[in-house]
Design an enzyme around this catalytic site. Structure first.
Site, PDB file in Angstrom:
ATOM      1  N   SER A 142     -46.155  19.841 -41.443  1.00 50.58           N
ATOM      2  CA  SER A 142     -44.845  18.574 -41.724  1.00 50.58           C
ATOM      3  C   SER A 142     -43.956  19.435 -42.503  1.00 50.58           C
ATOM      4  CB  SER A 142     -45.970  17.540 -41.776  1.00 50.58           C
ATOM      5  OG  SER A 142     -44.756  16.056 -42.448  1.00 50.58           O
ATOM      6  N   TYR A 177     -51.812  14.663 -48.485  1.00 53.87           N
ATOM      7  CA  TYR A 177     -51.395  15.234 -47.193  1.00 53.87           C
ATOM      8  C   TYR A 177     -50.202  16.392 -47.206  1.00 53.87           C
ATOM      9  CZ  TYR A 177     -49.212  14.835 -42.431  1.00 53.87           C
ATOM     10  OH  TYR A 177     -48.247  14.623 -41.533  1.00 53.87           O
TER      11      TYR A 177
HETATM   12  P1  NAD Z   1     -51.355   8.831 -34.895  1.00 55.64           P
HETATM   13  O1  NAD Z   1     -52.415   8.444 -35.489  1.00 55.64           O
HETATM   14  O2  NAD Z   1     -50.536   8.539 -33.762  1.00 55.64           O
HETATM   15  O3  NAD Z   1     -51.966  10.403 -33.768  1.00 55.64           O
HETATM   16  C1  NAD Z   1     -53.174  10.849 -34.701  1.00 55.64           C
HETATM   17  C2  NAD Z   1     -54.473  10.625 -33.504  1.00 55.64           C
HETATM   18  O4  NAD Z   1     -55.091  11.937 -34.289  1.00 55.64           O
HETATM   19  C3  NAD Z   1     -55.205  10.399 -32.906  1.00 55.64           C
HETATM   20  O5  NAD Z   1     -55.294  10.459 -31.954  1.00 55.64           O
HETATM   21  C4  NAD Z   1     -56.476  10.065 -34.013  1.00 55.64           C
HETATM   22  O6  NAD Z   1     -57.027   9.959 -33.347  1.00 55.64           O
HETATM   23  C5  NAD Z   1     -56.875  11.470 -33.540  1.00 55.64           C
HETATM   24  N1  NAD Z   1     -57.754  12.076 -34.912  1.00 55.64           N
HETATM   25  C6  NAD Z   1     -57.551  11.666 -36.691  1.00 55.64           C
HETATM   26  N2  NAD Z   1     -58.444  12.141 -37.024  1.00 55.64           N
HETATM   27  C7  NAD Z   1     -59.417  12.981 -36.381  1.00 55.64           C
HETATM   28  C8  NAD Z   1     -60.450  13.322 -36.305  1.00 55.64           C
HETATM   29  N3  NAD Z   1     -61.142  13.687 -37.181  1.00 55.64           N
HETATM   30  N4  NAD Z   1     -61.020  14.686 -35.384  1.00 55.64           N
HETATM   31  C9  NAD Z   1     -60.012  14.252 -33.784  1.00 55.64           C
HETATM   32  N5  NAD Z   1     -59.125  13.869 -33.775  1.00 55.64           N
HETATM   33  C10 NAD Z   1     -58.713  12.808 -34.999  1.00 55.64           C
HETATM   34  O7  NAD Z   1     -50.585   9.864 -35.059  1.00 55.64           O
HETATM   35  P2  NAD Z   1     -49.253  11.115 -34.490  1.00 55.64           P
HETATM   36  O8  NAD Z   1     -47.992  10.833 -35.066  1.00 55.64           O
HETATM   37  O9  NAD Z   1     -49.105  11.478 -33.310  1.00 55.64           O
HETATM   38  O10 NAD Z   1     -49.138  12.463 -35.484  1.00 55.64           O
HETATM   39  C11 NAD Z   1     -50.299  14.065 -35.116  1.00 55.64           C
HETATM   40  C12 NAD Z   1     -49.610  14.719 -35.674  1.00 55.64           C
HETATM   41  O11 NAD Z   1     -48.514  14.402 -36.443  1.00 55.64           O
HETATM   42  C13 NAD Z   1     -51.034  14.573 -37.654  1.00 55.64           C
HETATM   43  O12 NAD Z   1     -51.688  16.384 -37.881  1.00 55.64           O
HETATM   44  C14 NAD Z   1     -49.617  13.686 -38.393  1.00 55.64           C
HETATM   45  O13 NAD Z   1     -49.840  14.672 -39.220  1.00 55.64           O
HETATM   46  C15 NAD Z   1     -47.989  15.341 -37.504  1.00 55.64           C
HETATM   47  N6  NAD Z   1     -47.107  14.473 -38.283  1.00 55.64           N
HETATM   48  C16 NAD Z   1     -46.942  13.411 -37.486  1.00 55.64           C
HETATM   49  C17 NAD Z   1     -45.135  13.369 -38.395  1.00 55.64           C
HETATM   50  C18 NAD Z   1     -44.829  11.542 -38.164  1.00 55.64           C
HETATM   51  O14 NAD Z   1     -44.007  11.155 -38.514  1.00 55.64           O
HETATM   52  N7  NAD Z   1     -45.156  11.302 -37.343  1.00 55.64           N
HETATM   53  C19 NAD Z   1     -44.412  14.107 -38.820  1.00 55.64           C
HETATM   54  C20 NAD Z   1     -44.922  15.305 -39.059  1.00 55.64           C
HETATM   55  C21 NAD Z   1     -45.877  15.098 -38.777  1.00 55.64           C
END
Ligand code: NAD
Length: 256
Positions: free
Chosen positions: A148, A163
């Site tokens: 991120s 985070y």
């Molecule tokens: P989201 O919450 O929609 O998806 C996260 C997914 O991870 C979900 O399907 C959840 O069930 C799964 N998950 C959580 N804990 C878990 C575990 N212990 N074992 C297996 N699965 C697990 O969020 P998102 O925004 O799609 O995020 C996806 C990734 O992208 C994350 O790593 C997040 O940190 C990263 N990210 C997101 C953003 C943003 O702005 N949305 C920005 C940078 C990075």
């Protein structure tokens, strides 16, 4: 389209999530897909939907990426699918499962720190360790780890210290593993998105979302499909000379 390899995507079961968009894009590109997520039934359902949409082999099952036994069970289930000929050999792993936390530093406790580190950093370690061996054996693999922009600029979007620390750990992990297996045919790279339009920012408000968007030179948060394009590229045959690198995708919010 003939599928010759399987792409494994963790954290791809959530509605509107990046993982789902990445799995969909991989399937569109011809990969067979495996979805690993906390809710196995939903993982299987999403995998089946995506598989049917693109006509590729699919499998979904439960995995808590932070739990070694759970990851081992998922690894064995995927290996059984490959052995039975229902899935082609594993060629890509996208470590996307993650959680964030907006809790200010002095209000955090060890349990919160441990949970955020466990899902993001330890999860990336455990799942990579589980699925790397068949890639090394085949002499081909693409591992793409989700970090991120928070790791690079000290939060500033939503997630705070635990985070940002966990996502920074993923950058170090990526480079060190890439160096160690650099000439194996397996590449290991990472992606650092800025804010993306998903449901991860639990408890966010329209005002905060507007502030986040206003801080981005492009003027809006990213779509999940825009992030999926970067994963698709890093997993492609053409990305064979990218090793231990990181791709920024942040709308200009962090240039370095
Ligand atoms: P989201 O919450 O929609 O998806 C996260 C997914 O991870 C979900 O399907 C959840 O069930 C799964 N998950 C959580 N804990 C878990 C575990 N212990 N074992 C297996 N699965 C697990 O969020 P998102 O925004 O799609 O995020 C996806 C990734 O992208 C994350 O790593 C997040 O940190 C990263 N990210 C997101 C953003 C943003 O702005 N949305 C920005 C940078 C990075």
């Amino acid at each position: 389209m003939t599928t010759t390899r399987t792409a494994i995507v963790t954290g791809a079961a959530s509605e509107r999530g990046i993982g789902m968009a990445v799995a969909d894009r991989y399937a569109a590109d011809g990969w067979a897909i495996v979805i690993l997520d906390l809710d196995g039934e939903r993982a299987a359902h999403v995998a089946a939907e995506i598989g049917a949409r693109h006509g590729v082999a699919h499998f979904g099952t439960t995995a808590n990426v932070a739990d070694e036994a759970s990851v081992e069970t998922a690894r064995a289930a995927v290996a059984a699918e490959v052995e039975a000929g229902r899935l082609p050999v594993v060629g890509t792993l996208a470590n996307i499962a993650g959680i964030t936390s907006p809790v200010p530093f002095l209000e955090t406790d060890l349990a919160l720190w441990n949970t955020v580190m466990a899902v993001n950093a330890t999860g990336t370690y455990l799942v990579t360790k589980a699925f790397l061996p068949p890639m090394l054996e085949a002499g081909f693999g693409r591992i793409v780890n989700m970090s991120s922009v928070s790791a690079q600029r000290g939060g500033g979007v939503f997630g705070k210290v635990p985070y940002s620390a966990a996502k920074a750990a993923i950058l170090g992990f990526t480079k060190a593993l890439a160096r160690e297996i650099a000439d194996s045919g397996v590449t290991v790279n990472s992606v650092t998105p800025g804010a993306v339009d998903t449901n991860i920012r639990v408890g966010t408000t329209p005002e905060l979302e507007a502030r986040i968007a206003a801080d981005i030179p492009i003027g809006r948060v990213a779509s999940t499909d825009e992030i999926a394009s970067v994963f698709a590229f890093l997993s492609s045959d053409g990305a064979s000379y990218l090793q231990g690198t990181n791709i920024d995708i942040n709308g200009g919010s962090h240039m370095h």
